[in-house]
Design a protein around this motif. Structure first.
Motif, PDB file in Angstrom:
ATOM      1  N   ASN A 268      18.571  40.332  67.243  1.00 44.29           N
ATOM      2  CA  ASN A 268      17.367  40.171  68.065  1.00 44.29           C
ATOM      3  C   ASN A 268      16.588  41.471  68.212  1.00 44.29           C
ATOM      4  N   ARG A 269      17.294  42.596  68.308  1.00 46.41           N
ATOM      5  CA  ARG A 269      16.602  43.884  68.400  1.00 46.41           C
ATOM      6  C   ARG A 269      15.928  44.243  67.075  1.00 46.41           C
ATOM      7  N   VAL A 270      16.572  43.915  65.969  1.00 43.39           N
ATOM      8  CA  VAL A 270      15.949  44.133  64.657  1.00 43.39           C
ATOM      9  C   VAL A 270      14.689  43.282  64.531  1.00 43.39           C
TER      10      VAL A 270
ATOM     11  N   GLU B  54       3.940  45.765  77.178  1.00 43.55           N
ATOM     12  CA  GLU B  54       3.169  45.849  78.415  1.00 43.55           C
ATOM     13  C   GLU B  54       3.511  47.127  79.175  1.00 43.55           C
ATOM     14  N   LEU B  55       4.794  47.450  79.219  1.00 46.01           N
ATOM     15  CA  LEU B  55       5.220  48.691  79.881  1.00 46.01           C
ATOM     16  C   LEU B  55       4.634  49.908  79.176  1.00 46.01           C
ATOM     17  N   TRP B  56       4.681  49.884  77.844  1.00 40.43           N
ATOM     18  CA  TRP B  56       4.269  51.061  77.069  1.00 40.43           C
ATOM     19  C   TRP B  56       2.758  51.259  77.045  1.00 40.43           C
ATOM     20  N   ARG B  57       2.013  50.315  77.535  1.00 40.45           N
ATOM     21  CA  ARG B  57       0.572  50.559  77.671  1.00 40.45           C
ATOM     22  C   ARG B  57       0.298  51.607  78.754  1.00 40.45           C
ATOM     23  N   TYR B  58       1.240  51.736  79.674  1.00 37.67           N
ATOM     24  CA  TYR B  58       1.054  52.648  80.805  1.00 37.67           C
ATOM     25  C   TYR B  58       2.105  53.759  80.858  1.00 37.67           C
ATOM     26  N   HIS B  59       3.140  53.624  80.036  1.00 40.17           N
ATOM     27  CA  HIS B  59       4.209  54.620  80.020  1.00 40.17           C
ATOM     28  C   HIS B  59       4.600  54.901  78.572  1.00 40.17           C
ATOM     29  N   ILE B  60       4.856  56.147  78.252  1.00 43.68           N
ATOM     30  CA  ILE B  60       5.367  56.490  76.926  1.00 43.68           C
ATOM     31  C   ILE B  60       6.825  56.045  76.841  1.00 43.68           C
ATOM     32  N   PRO B  61       7.250  55.433  75.737  1.00 44.31           N
ATOM     33  CA  PRO B  61       8.655  55.026  75.618  1.00 44.31           C
ATOM     34  C   PRO B  61       9.608  56.201  75.831  1.00 44.31           C
ATOM     35  N   THR B  62      10.752  55.912  76.440  1.00 38.55           N
ATOM     36  CA  THR B  62      11.796  56.914  76.640  1.00 38.55           C
ATOM     37  C   THR B  62      13.112  56.369  76.105  1.00 38.55           C
ATOM     38  N   ALA B  63      14.110  57.242  76.034  1.00 38.75           N
ATOM     39  CA  ALA B  63      15.434  56.836  75.546  1.00 38.75           C
ATOM     40  C   ALA B  63      16.060  55.771  76.444  1.00 38.75           C
ATOM     41  N   TYR B  64      15.622  55.717  77.703  1.00 42.12           N
ATOM     42  CA  TYR B  64      16.184  54.735  78.629  1.00 42.12           C
ATOM     43  C   TYR B  64      15.724  53.309  78.323  1.00 42.12           C
ATOM     44  N   ASP B  65      14.745  53.164  77.444  1.00 43.47           N
ATOM     45  CA  ASP B  65      14.315  51.831  77.020  1.00 43.47           C
ATOM     46  C   ASP B  65      15.241  51.254  75.944  1.00 43.47           C
ATOM     47  N   PHE B  66      16.186  52.074  75.464  1.00 41.78           N
ATOM     48  CA  PHE B  66      17.064  51.654  74.370  1.00 41.78           C
ATOM     49  C   PHE B  66      18.498  51.963  74.772  1.00 41.78           C
ATOM     50  N   THR B  67      19.127  51.002  75.432  1.00 35.18           N
ATOM     51  CA  THR B  67      20.409  51.264  76.092  1.00 35.18           C
ATOM     52  C   THR B  67      21.620  50.761  75.314  1.00 35.18           C
ATOM     53  N   SER B  68      21.434  49.883  74.333  1.00 36.81           N
ATOM     54  CA  SER B  68      22.565  49.321  73.609  1.00 36.81           C
ATOM     55  C   SER B  68      23.064  50.304  72.552  1.00 36.81           C
ATOM     56  N   THR B  69      24.381  50.317  72.364  1.00 30.89           N
ATOM     57  CA  THR B  69      24.948  51.158  71.302  1.00 30.89           C
ATOM     58  C   THR B  69      24.636  50.606  69.925  1.00 30.89           C
ATOM     59  N   LEU B  70      24.165  49.373  69.868  1.00 27.45           N
ATOM     60  CA  LEU B  70      23.792  48.784  68.578  1.00 27.45           C
ATOM     61  C   LEU B  70      22.276  48.603  68.476  1.00 27.45           C
ATOM     62  N   GLU B  71      21.538  49.523  69.038  1.00 25.06           N
ATOM     63  CA  GLU B  71      20.086  49.569  68.808  1.00 25.06           C
ATOM     64  C   GLU B  71      19.884  50.348  67.512  1.00 25.06           C
ATOM     65  N   PHE B  72      19.713  49.646  66.402  1.00 22.26           N
ATOM     66  CA  PHE B  72      19.571  50.330  65.123  1.00 22.26           C
ATOM     67  C   PHE B  72      18.245  51.079  65.031  1.00 22.26           C
ATOM     68  N   PHE B  73      17.265  50.605  65.779  1.00 18.34           N
ATOM     69  CA  PHE B  73      15.973  51.277  65.826  1.00 18.34           C
ATOM     70  C   PHE B  73      15.749  51.738  67.258  1.00 18.34           C
TER      71      PHE B  73
END
Length: 513
Positions: free
Chosen positions: A389-391, A428-447
């Protein structure tokens, strides 16, 4: 109630890249145990490798090093070239030549993203060019490493382009000769299943009956074990990712001096996109498109126009693709890896990425006995489904942020109905905030963060983040760009043009340390 039984044997059904990378991962990990676990791969001598794409991601570099395969041997035997990015051409404006890079190197200055966003369009340039040296160097034709750098090390992060058939042959020989995989050429013609849905026996055409404690299905789209025998449903995702067909061809270079791009070219078309991959001896080109928005005849016309004179008197191979994944990749004592587990289009080389990652996961969490197998299987299924699903989110991101609106394919890709809720929420979040590492919390986030930054701001994602830059921030930004320019100049004096680098590696090899 069945008694506990130790897992002592694995049979992998199906070869190809998925089968042999699974065999190597399992043998590498399990043969270190006492007692060792037997790994056998049985494959039909009559089924060719599909080989939709020939691109990889940097994870493969770590896998080859882990296996113990020499990088220079791999380069020499598999027609390998280096890949440092995916170059997205015409994704925002048709026939414009405009492009952005999804680089493999981490951004040097990602903390300056907000500064870049607040620059005027005329001043800020391409996002990738202002946060990394890599785009400058690959556009200038340079490879990622110097001849003095050892195996699997480089000045920048990199992956590979490769000949899939030659790579499978290399893995076959290495798996059998170095890792002790037992190789059997036979056709599996039937499967015996018990009342609990476990595989009991495999019947073959010339090797009798095969049994194992765990079976791995690498039979491709046919999903002979997980689908036909175990009846695990397929979760269709073609309502999100529309591309479901490919036309592919292999072409020679005009001459031996033709420069080889150090990136995968991805050129947007009316109903999909064309990949163009340069190996050391030839090009691999393919048009992946949606059958909902183009006929095969129209797709052939698009690909011939792209190739020009090179397309005269050649035929294309047509490959239909099932987009989605199995509801469970592990059912009973059967695990699906490769196309039998799932597939999404090859836009970011996700096929080989998933083959490699899930095979290593299986090896690392391999169950000791039948009692613990259901627990291991449940966790494995959760992780693999989440990874798929993340891919899918990341691939869909490319279409949603692209500016093209010239055909129904591109318009419909931006329809909210086709966008997963998880991706909608992020955007929607990223329209107002720059993405951070906290947006990617799974150890299997390949991207992860860096991948999203390159695609979001490479495609000029609309940000509503507004702030006033002070003099200190302007000064730091200027210092950053000066530092980056000096680093580009230095690396150009140390690195070789890509083709020359490949030729020298084939002549002289790569030092070990």
């Amino acid at each position: 109630m069945t008694s506990r039984k130790d897992i002592k044997s694995v049979v992998i059904v199906g070869g190809g890249t998925a089968g042999w990378i699974s065999a190597c991962h399992l043998a590498k990990k399990l043969n270190a145990r006492t007692p060792q676990i037997q790994v056998m791969l049985v494959e039909s001598p009559n089924i060719p490798t599909i080989g939709v794409g020939e691109g990889t991601v940097p994870m493969l570099r770590e896998t080859l090093k882990y296996f113990g395969i020499r990088e220079d041997d791999f380069i020499h035997r598999c027609d390998v070239t280096f890949k440092q990015s995916v170059k997205f051409i015409d994704w925002n404006e048709p026939n414009s030549g405009e492009y952005y890079h999804h680089l493999f190197d981490y951004p040097y200055f990602k903390d300056f993203t907000s500064t870049w966003l607040n620059k005027s369009l005329s001043d800020r340039g391409r996002y990738a060019d202002l946060v990394s040296v890599q785009g400058h160097l690959i556009d200038a034709g340079f490879g990622p490493k110097a001849m003095t750098q050892p195996q699997y090390r480089g000045a920048m992060h990199y992956a590979y382009h490769l000949d899939a058939a030659k790579f499978t042959k290399l893995l076959t020989e290495f798996g059998v000769e170095q890792l002790g995989v037992k190789h059997l050429l036979a056709e599996v013609i039937d499967t015996k299943i018990d009342a609990q849905g476990n595989i009991l026996e495999l019947y073959t055409d010339n090797a009798g009956v095969l049994t194992a404690d765990l079976y791995v299905d690498c039979t491709g789209f046919s999903a002979q074990l997980i689908g036909s025998a175990c009846n695990v449903p397929f979760v269709d995702k073609s309502d999100i990712l529309f591309v479901d067909s490919a036309l592919v061809v292999q072409l020679p270079y005009e001459d031996k001096y033709t420069p080889i791009p150090c990136f995968t070219k991805s050129t947007a078309q009316e109903a999909g996109w064309i990949w163009d991959i340069g190996l050391s001896e030839r090009r691999g080109v393919g048009y992946v498109y949606s059958s909902q928005y183009s006929s095969i005849e129209q797709a052939e016309s698009v690909l011939r126009e792209y190739l020009g004179k090179a397309a005269e008197e050649i035929s294309f191979r047509h490959i239909p693709m099932k987009v989605g994944y199995r509801e469970k990749s592990w059912q009973g004592n059967c695990v699906a890896i490769g196309l039998s587990s799932g597939f999404v289009e090859p836009l970011e080389a996700t096929g080989l990425l998933m083959f490699d990652a899930t095979a290593r996961m299986l090896a690392e969490c391999f169950p000791a006995n039948t009692d613990v197998m259901p627990l291991v299987a449940n966790r494995y299924n959760q992780r693999v489904s989440n990874a798929w699903n993340r891919v899918i989110d990341f691939i869909k991101l490319h279409y949603v942020t692209a500016k093209r609106m010239d055909t129904p394919f591109w318009v419909d890709n931006k329809n909210e109905i086709s966008i997963p809720d998880s991706l909608k929420e992020h955007l929607e979040l990223w329209r107002y905030h720059i993405p951070t590492a906290y947006d990617f919390t799974s150890t299997l986030e390949f991207f992860n963060l860096e991948n999203y930054l390159y695609v979001l701001y490479g495609s000029d994602f609309e940000s509503k983040l507004k702030m006033t830059l002070n003099d200190e921030e302007e000064r730091l930004f200027s210092e950053m760009t000066d530092k980056l320019d000096k680093q580009v100049t230095l690396l150009k004096s140390q690195l070789l043009p890509h083709r020359e680098l490949i030729e020298r590696i084939k002549l002289y090899g790569i030092q070990l340390n």
